[in-house]
Every structure is written in C-alpha cells, then in structure tokens.
Enzyme design. Structure first.
Site, PDB file in Angstrom:
ATOM      1  N   HIS A 647      68.284  11.227  10.707  1.00 39.15           N
ATOM      2  CA  HIS A 647      68.619  10.567   9.448  1.00 39.15           C
ATOM      3  C   HIS A 647      70.133  10.475   9.347  1.00 39.15           C
ATOM      4  O   HIS A 647      70.812  11.503   9.236  1.00 39.15           O
ATOM      5  CB  HIS A 647      68.042  11.341   8.263  1.00 39.15           C
ATOM      6  CG  HIS A 647      66.548  11.367   8.229  1.00 39.15           C
ATOM      7  ND1 HIS A 647      65.823  12.451   7.766  1.00 39.15           N
ATOM      8  CD2 HIS A 647      65.627  10.439   8.616  1.00 39.15           C
ATOM      9  CE1 HIS A 647      64.534  12.191   7.863  1.00 39.15           C
ATOM     10  NE2 HIS A 647      64.390  10.983   8.385  1.00 39.15           N
ATOM     11  N   GLU A 650      72.401  12.471   6.791  1.00 38.36           N
ATOM     12  CA  GLU A 650      72.407  13.930   6.838  1.00 38.36           C
ATOM     13  C   GLU A 650      73.459  14.398   7.842  1.00 38.36           C
ATOM     14  O   GLU A 650      73.161  14.966   8.890  1.00 38.36           O
ATOM     15  CB  GLU A 650      71.018  14.450   7.181  1.00 38.36           C
ATOM     16  CG  GLU A 650      69.985  14.085   6.124  1.00 38.36           C
ATOM     17  CD  GLU A 650      68.546  14.347   6.544  1.00 38.36           C
ATOM     18  OE1 GLU A 650      68.338  14.894   7.655  1.00 38.36           O
ATOM     19  OE2 GLU A 650      67.627  13.991   5.787  1.00 38.36           O
ATOM     20  N   HIS A 744      68.256  18.988  10.343  1.00 40.17           N
ATOM     21  CA  HIS A 744      68.267  18.036   9.230  1.00 40.17           C
ATOM     22  C   HIS A 744      69.215  18.515   8.137  1.00 40.17           C
ATOM     23  O   HIS A 744      69.719  19.642   8.188  1.00 40.17           O
ATOM     24  CB  HIS A 744      66.856  17.879   8.638  1.00 40.17           C
ATOM     25  CG  HIS A 744      65.951  17.005   9.432  1.00 40.17           C
ATOM     26  ND1 HIS A 744      65.543  15.768   9.015  1.00 40.17           N
ATOM     27  CD2 HIS A 744      65.373  17.190  10.651  1.00 40.17           C
ATOM     28  CE1 HIS A 744      64.745  15.226   9.926  1.00 40.17           C
ATOM     29  NE2 HIS A 744      64.624  16.081  10.935  1.00 40.17           N
ATOM     30  N   GLU A 829      66.626  22.769   7.886  1.00 39.04           N
ATOM     31  CA  GLU A 829      67.282  22.029   6.813  1.00 39.04           C
ATOM     32  C   GLU A 829      68.523  22.779   6.351  1.00 39.04           C
ATOM     33  O   GLU A 829      68.464  23.972   6.037  1.00 39.04           O
ATOM     34  CB  GLU A 829      66.327  21.865   5.624  1.00 39.04           C
ATOM     35  CG  GLU A 829      65.036  21.130   5.939  1.00 39.04           C
ATOM     36  CD  GLU A 829      65.193  19.626   5.849  1.00 39.04           C
ATOM     37  OE1 GLU A 829      66.309  19.164   5.542  1.00 39.04           O
ATOM     38  OE2 GLU A 829      64.193  18.918   6.058  1.00 39.04           O
TER      39      GLU A 829
END
Length: 971
Positions: A647, A650, A744, A829
C-alpha cells in the site's frame, strides 16, 4: 435551560425530514441558530445546547458538490487488460457523459440519518457483519498446500535462488579448508538441492514485462560496513558545531540563493564547497552541490539547465531570501518540541547520496513524467534530536472548525473562492499575488490535485484519486511557498474517505522546511495546531462510495504558522519514502558490505506495469569455506520471506523495512549470527508504481494488490504474481519459509502489532467453545509476537489478532498460510501516530481529561523514523530468539510463550470485537469513538444533561504553557 432544551429537541425532530430541513433554511434558521449558539460559548455548562445546535445545523447544511470535473484521477494509464468485473471494470464502462461527482437525487434525502445516530447504526451493522465475517468452516480454515502452478512453470524462478546450488569455488572466503566441495553424482548428508529443474545459468532473464530478470550476478563490494544499528548510542553533542555549520552554509549560499527562482541540479562533484560537502555528508547527510539558475540575474552567471540529455529534473522553488543565519541569542524555538531533550540516534554511515538519488530518478518512470525532485528527497531526512509528544487537543477545536464552515453558508460574501492550483487544467497559471500561497505536487510520490483559496489565509485542498480509481484519498505530499511569517494559515483537505483518523487523537502532519535544511536541520518534523478530522458537507456519489448513497467526505484541518519568510515547505501525511530512495539505499548497502562476510544479492523480480523494476534482495552469511560441511550448512539455512509497501500510502512500512535491511547488513555479532542462521528473501516494495505516482492504496491497475494474492493476474498484478511464485517455488523444493511477514502501516491504531492466522482462535471467537476444544493446533504462531512484545518497546501484544476472516482470504497473510503452508504468516502493522504503551508512553501533560469513570488519559510520543527503524531491527533480534526457542535442543518452549487461552479470555473481556474487519481495509475499526458533530475532546457521547461539563484545570496547571508542561514531563 429546560425551555431551550425543549426547543432544540423539537428542531431535531423537525429537521429529520427533508421538508423540515427546507423550512428551517427558508426561515433563516441557520443564521439565527448559529448566532444564538455562539452567544452560549462563554458558559461551559451550556455546551450541551451548543453541541445540539451544531448537530442541527450540520444536518441542515446543504450538501455541496466537490469542485472537480470528475472524481477519477487526473492521470490516466491504459491497462494492458481490462478486468471483466470489479470497480475497475465499472470505471471503464461508465459513459463519459455521466456525472460521477454527485448523484442526481442527492439532496439531503430522508434516508440520511441524523449525524449522531448514523455512526451508532454503522457500528451495529459493522458488529453484525464482523461476526458473520469470521470463517467458521473448519475445512476451509485448515491450511491446504495448493501448488497452483506446475513444476515446469516454477522453473523460471530457479535463477533467483543461486544460493541453493552455488559451490562457491570462485569466491574468496574467510578461511580455506583442505577439502573443497565438489559435486560427484550423489551428494552426502542432509544437503537440499532444488528439484524444480536444472541449475540456472548466469545469464540474466528476459527483460519483458512480467518476466523475472536478474540484475546483479554475484555479491561484490569493497569495504566492510560499520554497525548500522547502535540503538543504545546517544547522538554526539557538539556545542556550537551546528551553528558553525550553519554559518558556513550561509556564507556559501547567501549570494547565490537570493537571485534564484528555479534551479536545476548539476552533476559537478568537483564544485562542492571545499571543506563543506564532506563535513555535511558525515554529520548530516547534506552534501551541497553548486546550483545554477535558469534565468539571467545580476549576481550569478547564466548556465545550462539541462541535467541530462532528453529530460530535465529540477528542484522546486528555493527561498528567495536565501538561508537565514542563526541568531545565537535567540533561545526560543519555533516549535516547543525543539526544546525537549535529545533521544537515541542510530550510529552508522548515512545511506543518503543526493548525486546517486538524481541518477536513479533519471530511470524512474511515472505516469505524469515528473521532471522535478522534491527537496526533502534530495537533501534526505535525519531524525531530529528531540522528542515529539502527541499533540494536546484544545477544548472545542472541532466545534470551532465546524462553526467556521457554517459561516461559509451564512456569510458567503466573505468567501474568496479562488483556484490557486489545478492539475486538471495544465494551462492554469498561479496568480501573481504576493499574499497567495504557491502549491506544487509534480514530483515523485506527490499528491495534491486542486487548491482553492477560501479566505485570506485559509485554503481548501483536494487530493488526487489513485490512478484508474475514483477514490482512496488519504495520502498527501505537496510543496508550499510564498508564505509570510506571523500568519496562521489554515489548510483543509476536504475529500478524505476514512471514517476516523488518528488526527483526532494527537497525530500531526509532517513538515519539511528548506530554510531549516540549509541551516543544518534536514528533518521532517510534526507540525500544525487546531487539528481535527470530521465529516464535512461535500457529498460522495454512489459511484465513489461503492453503490452507497448519502455518504459524505471527511476533512483533515490543521493550522500552521511558518517561521521563515518566502520559505519552501513540504507537507506529508507521513514520512515520505520514495521508490528512488529505496533504490538508492539498496545500492549504498550493496557497495558498503563486506563480500567475504555477507552474501548480498539484488535481483529484479519483475517489471511493473509502467516498466519499473521490482527489486528482490537476498541476504545471508557467506559460508565459512567451500568445504562440504560448510556448504551444507549454508544451503540448509531456513528461509525468512519479508515484503513491504504493498500500500503506497503506508510509508512507515518502508522505514521499518529500512531498519531491517540495515540491521541485516551491519557488522554486529547478533546480525552475523542472524545471517548464519537464516537466508532472507526480501521484496522491499511490492507496489513501486503506486509509490511513484502518489497513490494511497492501489497500483496502476486501480486495485488493492493485497486483495489479489489468491489469483493474481501476471499482466495486471506482476509483482504479486511473481512474489507468490517465489513462495510456491520454495514450497515445491521443500524449503518452506519459517516466517513470512508483510510490513504494513496503520492509520487508526497506536503502537506496532501483528495479525496472524489460527484455526483455534478463529473458532474460539465464534463463541463455540466445544468446537475450539476439539481443534489441535501448534501454537508456535504466537511465539514471534510474544518475543517482540518483550524486546520491542513499540510492540503491543494485546493489539495482535490471529483470527481468519472471509473478507481477508485473498490477502498475503492468509494465502501464504493457507495455500503455501507457512504457519508463521503475519502482517505487521506500524502506527502512523504513536505509542500509548511501553517505553514511548511518557507523561507529556498534567492536563487530564476526566472520563465517566474518573480515569485519566496519558498521552505518549508520536512515532518517528528512528523508532520505526528500531522496530525493523528489533524484528531481526526477535527472529534470532525464535531460532533459539525452536531449535531441536530447546524445543520445549516456556509455558508463558504459548499460554494463549488466558490471553484470549482477557482480550474477550476488553475488546468488543476481536476481528480485524473494516470495510475493505486491513484495519480493525478504531476503538476510540469520535463525535463528529460536536466536541470530541473527552470522547463521550453528547447528552443533554444539565451538569455536563469538562474538567477545569487548577490554577497551577493553567499557569504552565503547553510547551512548559511538555518539557516538565519529558524524561
């Protein structure tokens, strides 16, 4: 009070229907209610009345059209194949005459619920859907290795695994044994050789798009790299050194810079100021090259503007006043955080080389064909030597911003409404008005589509959609110039789509000042006050909202006072990390490593849709010698497969990956042991095209690549197709990775945490205790997160989830677990905001907000690149400990590492829903609810009670300024 409450309750009921709202507006109700509510602001006990008035006015505010010709991206990329179904297919099939910005019947229909009830109803619906989204079919949950592609098809990846067949006869290894390793038919011992085909030749693969190619033939290098990660070292203190450097910079630049309007970079290494360039490289990573202007001026001779043949790469506008000198007597900083104590800094050589960066930019392919380079990407970023606490949220800030928006409708004559930047109009010229800010986003990873001046110092900003998409607006990166000091500029980004943001909980945007960089402070800093994120009155069409009608966009608003006149500043959603930066870092790592100690390869996994290469990195330790036993040990090392940046928005994932790469390439004993224990296969950027073109979530195909792992299309999703192919090849040759982890970033939660996959925990959360007791499962998937929770200060075990959802079946984490058979398959994350636990949770203010139960909120530090890189290094250390815990000699793991049922019981008592589902994102719903209609400072629901009020600070607390409070409690 009671009479006013009754009147407001009646108005709330009347304005629930369309005719009631129309009657309210026709009777000038907006202006009357606005003026009345403003008169109540001085009395805190009347806040419930003000909040209810705000709800009514927001509900009656006419929905506006987003001032764009189309919500599709300003840039277009023709796909080689058009998908048959999905949002991209719908986008291409939409007739050109259809207005996709608003719906024809979108006029505050009665289907739109009240603002305060809408969020609650969405929560209820979301909760029911979450429970339905948990996979309950045990047969589907059980990992079943699916080859997917034949052995013959997987042969194309053999040349990317030369470490499995190389005999190292031509390498100068550290030691020589008397018995060299030679293949003689049948090999002895436990050595594993690929079975998918013959050895790959040294020739590079096909250069066609989608094909796997080879970039580097063998690990080479000259000098040993210093220890990259010395996280326990302090930044060296050099009293007066920074000011001396700044003076040198000033003397070198002042005469030149004053006359510059637009400059181009020149590759003239010999013209670097003597004694300056080297020093800046060593201390700050800021080599300064001679610059030349593109127009004649009285102070500087005219010189060529072409950087290289066929294409020009320019830097943005430089401040016309030059680099300001530092005032030694000025002890006050422009930011309170600059007065905080210094923090730990990594010790090691900088990986930033501006000249190399420019060389790489030449070959980077973008859809808009960018010709400019942003200053932060050229100068580089050094973590600032101070801590940046999470921003204290002033009382009433959101209500004040909403009231200012309502003023636009009531006092329309005060609105300028002038376009000052427009990507949709290539011939648009910015007005030459001294009071107007200048904007630009035409550089790598930039995103800003349109800017409208609303008031003298207020601007509405509109972000560009992801290419071949009509939504995903969140990432921004743009340039601002022409500012005046002492003016509070308000910026409103008005077309965000996520329903919540950490901007409501202390996160600040990032700003980079060119003047500060020239004064030896080349870093991004958190900047902005009066920050909030709320639903606005701009309507989203059903086309943009996935078929849902009545949706609105959200606004990020922040206020900035610039410290320098005519500076050039850059704003970003998070610390930018471009594709060219990655390529520069990889080249620097390759050139600095010790080839006798470190096995390093940089290959090309494939080409992207626009023709950029997707790098693949292999890192391990060189065998001690070419003796048979040493080669066997080398080839039998377990694989660790890492990936990041699927992504584009990010960017924190890339900074974590940078920390991992630097640690793996360092000379620390632990790093050497780690290399001797594992072979690392790393795809540091899975979505280069999205990163280059400033997308937030998608690739050029207009699709979320992390939803394509089940059936990736080699023409539309080449990086996913070939990354999965690498894993399928490892499975085919019986070399499954011990760990797969996809890095991420998370926009709505704090700390760093992991998502994994577990059958038992998934069934547990369906509340079927009997079924979960029947499931027998190896709980080793919890070992690595448990380790990280003990060694990484930013990691939070309680935020981890190991539930498998139906909506996530096509993500990397689930596919690699289910189809490839990797038990330890994770998504890691990292927060975009900061931490509320561990070492980075520190007391920064004595102003507490009282909640219903009388608890206090302690706010921590905003996360920076230093902490993100540290997390990448800590991940490596966690793998080292995982190796020891899972080795045959120490296979009996400590009970506290595997006692997950107690964790489940505890988590089920704290969290409403354990799943990670949020619409089509990788993120769980943000647990800190915000009242978008009024003040959300205390995060309580708005209630019409007489005694509602906020905590009043004591006289001692009020005597301290925010900066004094922050300094008083920083360690």
């Amino acid at each position: 009070m009671l009479i006013r409450k009754g009147i407001l309750q009646s108005l709330k009921s009347i304005t629930n229907i369309k005719l009631g709202r129309k009657a309210f507006i026709d009777a000038n109700g907006m202006k009357i209610l606005y003026n009345t509510s403003q008169e109540c602001l001085a009395v805190r006990t009347l806040d419930p009345l003000v909040n209810t008035s705000s709800l009514i006015m927001r509900k009656c505010f006419p929905k506006n059209r987003l001032p764009l010709p189309t919500i599709k991206s300003s840039f277009h990329f023709q796909l080689p194949v058009i998908p048959m179904t999905g949002p991209v297919a719908q986008l291409y099939s939409l007739p050109p005459e259809v207005d996709d910005v608003v719906d024809e019947s979108d006029d505050n229909d009665d289907a739109d619920l009240e603002a305060e009830n809408e969020v609650e109803n969405e929560d209820d619906l979301d909760q029911n859907f979450k429970n339905d989204d948990i996979e309950t079919d045990i047969n589907k949950l059980r990992p079943q290795q699916v080859p997917g592609r034949t052995i013959e098809e997987l042969k194309m990846y053999e040349h990317l695994f030369p470490e499995l067949v190389d005999d190292f006869q031509d390498y100068e290894l550290i030691s020589k044994e008397p018995k060299p390793f030679v293949f003689e038919g049948k090999v002895r011992g436990p050595i594993v050789v690929p079975t998918a085909g013959e050895e790959a030749s040294g020739n590079s693969g096909s250069g066609k798009k989608g094909a796997v190619t080879k970039e580097k033939a063998s690990p080479k290098g000259e000098d040993a790299m210093e220890d990259v990660k010395g996280s326990d070292r302090m930044l060296p203190q050099q009293p007066g050194g920074q000011n001396r450097t700044a003076s040198l910079v000033h003397s070198f630049n002042s005469d030149i810079v004053k006359a510059l309007d637009r400059i181009t970079l020149q590759n003239i290494p010999s013209q670097v100021a003597p004694g300056l360039g080297a020093g800046m490289r060593k201390d700050y990573g800021l080599p300064l090259t001679v610059v030349s202007c593109t127009k004649a001026c009285p102070h500087v001779a005219t010189c060529g503007s072409t950087l290289f043949e066929g294409r020009t790469v320019q830097l943005g506008k430089l401040c016309c006043t030059g680099a300001e000198t530092e005032d030694d007597d000025d002890s006050e900083s422009n930011s309170s955080v600059e007065q905080a104590s210094s923090v730990e800094a990594p010790d090691g050589p900088t990986l930033h080389d501006p000249d190399l960066y420019i060389e790489i930019v030449k070959t980077t392919k973008s859809v808009p064909e960018y010709s400019e380079v942003a200053y932060p990407d050229y100068f580089g970023h050094v973590p600032p030597p101070f801590k940046e606490p999470i921003l204290e949220r002033p009382y009433g800030v959101q209500r004040t911003k909403i009231a200012q928006d309502i003023e636009r409708l009531i006092h329309q004559n005060d609105i300028i409404d002038r376009v000052v930047y427009d990507l949709d109009n290539p011939n648009y010229v910015t007005p030459e008005d001294g009071d107007i800010l200048k904007f630009n986003s035409k550089f790598e990873s930039g995103n800003l589509r349109k800017v409208i001046q609303i008031r003298r110092s207020e601007y509405d900003l509109i972000l560009n959609s992801d290419i071949n998409s009509n939504h995903y607006h969140q990432w921004f990166y743009f340039e601002v110039s022409g500012m005046r000091p002492g003016i509070a500029y308000r910026f409103n980004i008005i077309n965000c789509e996520k329903s919540n943001s950490q901007f409501n909980y202390g996160m600040q945007p990032l700003m980079y000042s060119v003047q500060e960089a020239l004064n030896a402070r080349p870093w991004w800093i958190r900047m902005g006050t009066d920050i909030c994120y709320y639903k606005n009155h701009f309507s989203r069409s059903s086309v943009a909202a996935g078929g849902q009608k009545g949706k609105s966009y959200y606004t990020i608003t922040f206020t900035v006072s610039f410290p320098h006149k005519d500076d050039v500043c850059y704003f970003a959603y998070h610390y930018p990390y471009t594709y060219s930066t990655l390529q520069m870092h990889l080249q620097q790592l390759e050139s600095a490593h010790n080839p006798q100690q470190i096995y390093f390869r940089k290959d090309v996994l494939c080409e992207t849709l626009s023709g950029n290469s997707c790098p693949l990195v292999t890192i391990t330790a060189m065998p001690e010698s070419n003796y048979y036993e040493h080669i066997c040990q080398f080839r039998n090392r377990p694989y660790i497969f890492l990936s990041a940046r699927v992504h584009p928005g990010e960017t924190n994932a890339s900074w974590v990956m940078k920390g991992t790469l630097e640690y793996l390439m360092s000379n620390s004993p632990t790093a050497q042991s780690l290399r001797e224990s594992y072979i690392f296969k790393i795809v540091p950027m899975l979505n280069p095209d999205g990163v280059i073109n400033g997308n937030h979530r998608c690739s050029l195909s207009g699709e979320d690549l992390n939803r394509q792992w089940q059936s990736p299309n080699p023409d539309l999703h080449p990086t996913i197709y070939h990354a999965k192919g690498l894993l399928q090849y490892l499975a085919a040759v019986k070399r499954l990775p011990l760990v797969y982890c996809d890095y991420h970033g998370h926009s709505r939660k704090k700390n760093v945490f992991m998502y994994g996959c577990s059958i038992k925990e998934t069934v547990w959360h369906t509340h079927d205790s009997a079924a979960s007791c029947d499931v027998v499962e190896d709980t080793g998937y919890r070992t690595l997160p448990k380790i990280l929770s003990h060694i990484a200060p930013a990691f939070c075990m309680s935020s981890c989830s190991f539930v498998v959802e139906k909506s996530k079946e096509s993500t990397a984490r689930v596919v690699v677990w289910r189809e490839i058979g990797v038990q330890r398959s994770y998504t890691m994350e990292s927060t975009l905001c900061g931490c509320d636990q561990g070492r980075y949770k520190v007391l920064t203010s004595i102003t507490f907000y009282r909640l219903r139960h009388g608890t206090s909120i302690y706010k921590g530090l905003q996360i920076g690149t230093r902490e993100l890189e540290e997390m990448g290094a800590k991940f490596c250390i966690g793998l080292m400990r995982l190796k020891r815990l899972t080795s045959p000699l120490e296979y009996n793991l400590p009970s506290n590492m595997l006692d997950f049922e107690n964790d489940l019981i505890e988590s089920s008592c704290k969290v409403t829903s354990p799943t990670t589902y949020v619409l089509d994102e990788d993120e769980p719903r943000f647990l800190e609810e915000v009242d978008y209609s009024a003040e959300s400072n205390d995060e309580l629901e708005v209630e019409l009670v007489e005694n509602t009020g906020d905590y009043e600070p004591s006289a001692q607390e009020e005597a301290l300024s925010d900066s004094e409070v922050s300094r008083a409690y920083l360690p």
